[in-house]
Design an enzyme around this catalytic site. Structure first.
Site, PDB file in Angstrom:
ATOM      1  N   LEU A 493      -4.772  -0.803   1.349  1.00  0.00           N
ATOM      2  CA  LEU A 493      -5.349  -1.748   2.222  1.00  0.00           C
ATOM      3  C   LEU A 493      -4.063  -2.635   2.903  1.00  0.00           C
ATOM      4  CD1 LEU A 493      -8.098  -3.354  -0.290  1.00  0.00           C
ATOM      5  CD2 LEU A 493      -8.485  -1.908   1.713  1.00  0.00           C
ATOM      6  N   GLY A 494      -3.206  -2.573   2.321  1.00  0.00           N
ATOM      7  CA  GLY A 494      -2.051  -3.509   3.034  1.00  0.00           C
ATOM      8  C   GLY A 494      -1.108  -3.592   2.109  1.00  0.00           C
ATOM      9  N   PHE A 498       3.843  -9.609  -2.278  1.00  0.00           N
ATOM     10  CA  PHE A 498       4.218  -9.292  -3.779  1.00  0.00           C
ATOM     11  C   PHE A 498       4.038  -8.095  -3.951  1.00  0.00           C
ATOM     12  CE2 PHE A 498       3.336 -13.885  -2.954  1.00  0.00           C
ATOM     13  CZ  PHE A 498       4.213 -14.448  -3.505  1.00  0.00           C
ATOM     14  N   SER A 500       1.920  -3.930  -3.012  1.00  0.00           N
ATOM     15  CA  SER A 500       0.916  -3.228  -2.337  1.00  0.00           C
ATOM     16  C   SER A 500      -0.618  -3.232  -2.830  1.00  0.00           C
ATOM     17  CB  SER A 500       1.341  -1.692  -2.153  1.00  0.00           C
ATOM     18  OG  SER A 500       1.129  -1.359  -3.450  1.00  0.00           O
ATOM     19  N   VAL A 501      -1.561  -3.485  -1.725  1.00  0.00           N
ATOM     20  CA  VAL A 501      -2.928  -3.747  -2.318  1.00  0.00           C
ATOM     21  C   VAL A 501      -3.748  -2.344  -1.844  1.00  0.00           C
ATOM     22  CG1 VAL A 501      -5.089  -5.090  -2.259  1.00  0.00           C
ATOM     23  CG2 VAL A 501      -2.927  -5.992  -1.597  1.00  0.00           C
ATOM     24  N   LYS A 515      -4.000  -5.316  -6.681  1.00  0.00           N
ATOM     25  CA  LYS A 515      -2.857  -5.506  -6.108  1.00  0.00           C
ATOM     26  C   LYS A 515      -1.747  -5.042  -7.071  1.00  0.00           C
ATOM     27  CE  LYS A 515      -0.319  -9.051  -3.686  1.00  0.00           C
ATOM     28  NZ  LYS A 515      -1.027  -9.634  -2.547  1.00  0.00           N
ATOM     29  N   ASP A 610       3.343 -19.787   1.281  1.00  0.00           N
ATOM     30  CA  ASP A 610       3.288 -18.646   2.324  1.00  0.00           C
ATOM     31  C   ASP A 610       1.821 -18.378   2.777  1.00  0.00           C
ATOM     32  OD1 ASP A 610       4.138 -16.295   3.637  1.00  0.00           O
ATOM     33  OD2 ASP A 610       3.680 -14.997   1.791  1.00  0.00           O
TER      34      ASP A 610
END
Ligand SMILES: *[C@@H]1O[C@H](CO)[C@@H](O)[C@H](O)[C@H]1NC(C)=O
Ligand SMILES: *[C@@H]1O[C@H](CO)[C@@H](O)[C@H](O)[C@H]1NC(C)=O
Ligand SMILES: *[C@@H]1O[C@H](CO)[C@@H](O)[C@H](O)[C@H]1NC(C)=O
Ligand SMILES: *[C@@H]1O[C@H](CO)[C@@H](O)[C@H](O)[C@H]1NC(C)=O
Ligand SMILES: *[C@@H]1O[C@H](CO)[C@@H](O)[C@H](O)[C@H]1NC(C)=O
Ligand SMILES: *[C@@H]1O[C@H](CO)[C@@H](O)[C@H](O)[C@H]1NC(C)=O
Ligand SMILES: *[C@@H]1O[C@H](CO)[C@@H](O)[C@H](O)[C@H]1NC(C)=O
Ligand SMILES: *[C@@H]1O[C@H](CO)[C@@H](O)[C@H](O)[C@H]1NC(C)=O
Length: 785
Positions: A493-494, A498, A500-501, A515, A610
């Site tokens: 997904l992205g 921290f 990748s998902v 995640k 963030d």
């Protein structure tokens, strides 16, 4: 007793004086072997240096930071001509008064090479990192300085520019690779055409990036240059009859900061972070790695956001493996199998074929044929030996020779290019044979599949039912289970700050986002404790943690899945959605509520650190949910992590990040304000000059607020259905949030009340740097008319 003590003291002092390295090299005191010069304040050292992993017999005379733990060379004398043995080489002053580097055979390797009227001179290393040649009688009267002949690092106080009288140019040239400091392809210099801007050039030819014109306070394409307080970081662009130069200054007592022309062609501003024991990049120019000309060489593709951003096209292999390994992939790739090409009519020779490749940007240097059909286009390419690819979209584009600057697609959109390969790269032998192989392969695959599916079903049943446990409000997932649920982590997904998902489906059909955390070094127990804390933080505007996995080094978090993905995709993705004003206002308010909860309501105060559109997810009704909260703590209080992953934009970071003072919740408020400007305008703040507008949007807002002409903002940028009262309220909030002084920024709780219309708000003062930007954008508007 007393004399003895004095004697001891004397001894200690004498010893100390001997041990302390001098800052001066002279004919009587040459430098060789492991000796070093150290500047009087101890900031910089000069001596012989060898890159990590470099060849054992390649040594360089270099200057490096003396006070930090990572050897960082900032200047090299003999960058293209290494010496093999520092013990028998020496740096000294020659009879004509020049600094010279001699190797074991006493031959000249490097020299300052100036003519001067005195031969009584010395070399001195200064606290600025400048190495100077000066008369012994007055060491402030430089005859030569290393700042005039820089390598890849631009230190505060050094000039980037041109001397109009001597014609001498100071420019920064990248290293060849991480083990080879000899001049690489990329240079940073002042525009030789005389316009007041800096340019990035490849191989002294192609210009691939420009800073935009200097406006008096900043470069029009890099508004970040005006972002920080002048006593921390300031730039100075000087044009007079003698010279044109750019210089910057930092407050060395606050930051250790430098600019560096990287091997990969980006210029990065980096700051030393003592906590992290490393340099952390703040800003990259250009922002996208793949914008750099020739960055992957020939027949390779550049993928943004990937650590190893270059990969060979199908049918090609890396050309110079060593160079790739040391950070320089520009050697590119070569063909595995020779092309048949040549129009050879012999029966045996099978014609070359093409395969389709999706790209974000077609390679440079296409030849365009007049309108022909797609078939003719392919033929045209096939019939010319040197044609390597074609692309057809109404018209026919052909490429001859090497393909360079291919960029991988980043989202759904893209174009197709057809790459020519030898027939052997496709299925090889005769048709009948192929068919037979086909049949048997399919049979075998089917059989294997049936067996595998059988096993999987059994395994799945087991792993689904038996192994997951519930701990508090969270499910403890087994690694195997998540592997199944995400089809072996295949649907990305992205990539967040921290880790990748991936998308996953639980057996009951629930969609989840998994995640994978990078760099969690906590033990299992501590990790579980932290995660349980995050699990208890629940609010409609915070993404919900469903469970986690902690098996050996594998640490994963499982969240609810958000169908509308992240705010940045909706606002400025490759296919941005037009969100109505009402939706945008609800999003802004929702994020504020979520942050207020983190800052004020939950048991352990949480600073997000963030906040940016990438970390705001949207559910199917466009209700915003903040992601990644609590993770800064999970991966340790190493906030510089956040900085490294910002991919070269400081756009959301509060000024106090740079000054090294403790970060409070007001840093989140600043980031929220910057993001609010983007929600209002629907554009990235930092893209303003690419949007063809004259003014940085936050500046425009501040100016319009003061003129009382907020309705002027309602242009094509703002949706026509906007509620003027709400626009004004949101603009005021955003301006208050980005105040330099964190004490006068509102709290998130106050922001919620203002946005809900419960509390009225005064006109905000224009923040210091917005003020600077406002002046400079007036300047640029005037100048351009
Ligand atoms: C230089 O001399 C030092 C001390 O004698 C020795 O340890 C070192 O290995 C020598 N270096 C080289 C490159 O020969
Ligand atoms: C310096 O130059 C003078 C004359 O130009 C010369 O006599 C003298 O020998 C030189 N000194 C050295 C150490 O070379
Ligand atoms: C020194 O400079 C002269 C002219 O300025 C040049 O011809 C010569 O090659 C240079 N020598 C070295 C060693 O760089
Ligand atoms: C030394 O040189 C500097 C720079 O040229 C000059 O300003 C200074 O007056 C000189 N000092 C002496 C004692 O001559
Ligand atoms: C770089 O420029 C030089 C001189 O203009 C040229 O000979 C060389 O082929 C260029 N390098 C590449 C990779 O094109
Ligand atoms: C450097 O920063 C310190 C602390 O903020 C300040 O006291 C000092 O005046 C600054 N120095 C300069 C030259 O701006
Ligand atoms: C044509 O193909 C044949 C067989 O592959 C080869 O022997 C011959 O040299 C080729 N002709 C040319 C002009 O390349
Ligand atoms: C192939 O195309 C190039 C570039 O258009 C041209 O210079 C060359 O003559 C062509 N070769 C043949 C065999 O047509």
């Amino acid at each position: 007793m007393l004399p003895c003590f004095l004697l001891l003291l004397l001894c200690l002092c004498a010893h100390h004086a001997l041990a302390r390295a001098a800052d001066t090299v002279s004919r009587d005191r040459p430098l060789s072997g492991g000796q070093r010069l150290v500047s009087s304040g101890g900031y910089f050292a000069l001596g012989f240096f060898r890159p990590d992993n470099g060849a054992p017999n390649r040594w360089y005379l270099a200057i490096w930071y003396n006070k930090i733990s990572k050897t960082t060379p900032v200047w090299i004398a003999n960058r293209a001509t290494p010496i093999s043995d520092p013990n028998s080489s020496k740096l000294t002053v020659s009879e004509d008064g020049n600094l010279v580097l001699l190797d074991q055979a006493k031959s000249l390797i490097w020299s300052t090479n100036i003519t001067s009227n005195t031969n009584s001179t010395v070399g001195v290393i200064l606290d600025s990192g400048n190495f100077v040649l000066a008369p012994t009688s007055n060491t402030s009267n430089f005859k030569w300085q290393s700042f005039d002949e820089p390598t890849n690092v631009w230190l505060p106080g050094a000039k980037l520019g041109r001397n109009k009288i001597t014609g001498h140019t100071a420019r920064f040239i990248s290293w060849q690779s991480s083990v080879d400091p000899s001049p690489g392809y990329y240079t940073l210099e002042i525009d030789p055409d005389g316009s007041n801007q800096c340019i990035h050039r490849w191989n002294n030819s192609a210009i691939y990036w420009e800073t935009g014109l200097w406006t008096g306070h900043m470069f029009s394409g890099v508004p970040e240059t005006a972002m920080y307080p002048k006593d921390h970081l300031s730039y100075e662009f000087v044009v007079n009859n003698q010279e044109t130069y750019l210089m910057y200054h930092t407050n060395a007592s606050v930051v250790t900061w430098m600019l560096i022309m990287e091997i990969s062609g980006q210029v990065k501003t980096v700051q030393w972070m003592e906590g992290r024991k490393d340099w952390v990049p703040f800003l990259a120019m250009p922002k996208a790695q793949c914008t750099v000309y020739f960055v992957c060489g020939s027949f390779a593709m550049c993928t943004e956001d990937d650590v190893t951003f270059c990969s060979c096209l199908r049918g090609f292999s890396k050309q110079y493996n060593g160079e790739w390994r040391y950070g320089n992939p520009s050697g590119g790739c070569t063909r595995n199998a020779k092309l048949q090409c040549d129009g050879n009519s012999s029966r045996q020779a099978k014609a070359d074929g093409f395969y389709a490749l999706a790209v974000a940007k077609l390679p440079d240097k296409a030849w365009v044929l007049a309108t022909v059909s797609a078939d003719k286009c392919e033929k045209a390419c096939l019939n010319n030996c040197s044609c390597t690819a074609y692309s057809y979209s109404g018209s026919c584009s052909l490429w001859y020779g090497d393909l360079i600057n291919i960029v991988a697609p980043d989202g759904s959109t893209g174009q197709s290019i057809y790459i020519r390969l030898a027939a052997s790269e496709f299925s090889s032998s005769a048709k009948t044979q192929a068919a037979m192989i086909w049949a048997s392969t399919v049979g075998a695959i089917l059989l294997t599949l049936i067996v595998i599916i059988g096993i999987l079903v059994i395994l799945k049943r087991r792993s689904f039912s038996e192994v997951n446990k519930v701990e508090g409000s969270l499910v403890v997932f087994r690694y195997r289970f998540l592997q199944n649920a995400t089809k072996n982590f295949s649907e990305m997904l992205g990539k967040g700050s921290f880790g990748s998902v991936c998308k996953g489906i639980l057996p009951d059909g629930t969609l989840v986002a998994v995640k994978k955390l990078d760099g969690v070094f906590q033990g299992d127990k501590q990790f579980r404790a932290e995660v349980s804390t995050i699990g208890t933080i629940q609010h409609v505007n915070l993404i919900r943690l469903l469970g986690f996995c902690s098996e050996r080094s594998m640490k994963m978090l499982v969240y609810e899945f958000m169908p509308n993905r992240s705010l940045d995709r909706c606002l400025f993705g490759s296919t941005p959605m037009t969100l109505s004003w009402k939706t945008r206002y609800q999003i802004a308010l929702g994020i504020a509520k979520g942050l207020a909860y983190l800052h004020e309501k939950c048991r352990s105060l949480i600073i997000h650190c963030d906040i940016k559109p990438e970390n705001v997810l949207l559910d199917d009704a466009f209700m915003p949910k903040i992601a990644d909260f609590g993770l800064a703590k999970l991966v340790g209080r190493d906030f510089s992590r956040v900085l490294t992953t910002m991919r070269g934009t400081i756009g959301y970071l509060a000024p106090e990040w740079i000054s090294g003072v403790a970060i409070t919740v007001k840093a989140d408020v600043f980031s929220y304000g910057m993001m609010l400007f983007e929600i209002i305008s629907g554009n990235r703040n930092t893209d303003w000059h690419q949007q063809g507008t004259d003014t940085f949007f936050p500046v425009l807002v501040a100016m319009r607020l003061h003129e009382g002409k907020i309705q002027d903002l309602l242009g094509p940028d703002l949706t026509p259905d906007a509620n003027l009262e709400e626009v004004e309220r949101a603009c005021k909030v955003a301006c208050w949030c980005v105040q330099d002084n964190e004490n006068i920024r509102p709290t998130m709780g106050e922001i919620v009340q203002i946005l809900e219309g419960l509390v009225d708000v005064a006109f905000p003062p224009i923040p210091w740097y917005l003020h600077v930007l406002a002046q400079s954008s007036n300047f640029s508007t005037e100048a351009s008319h």
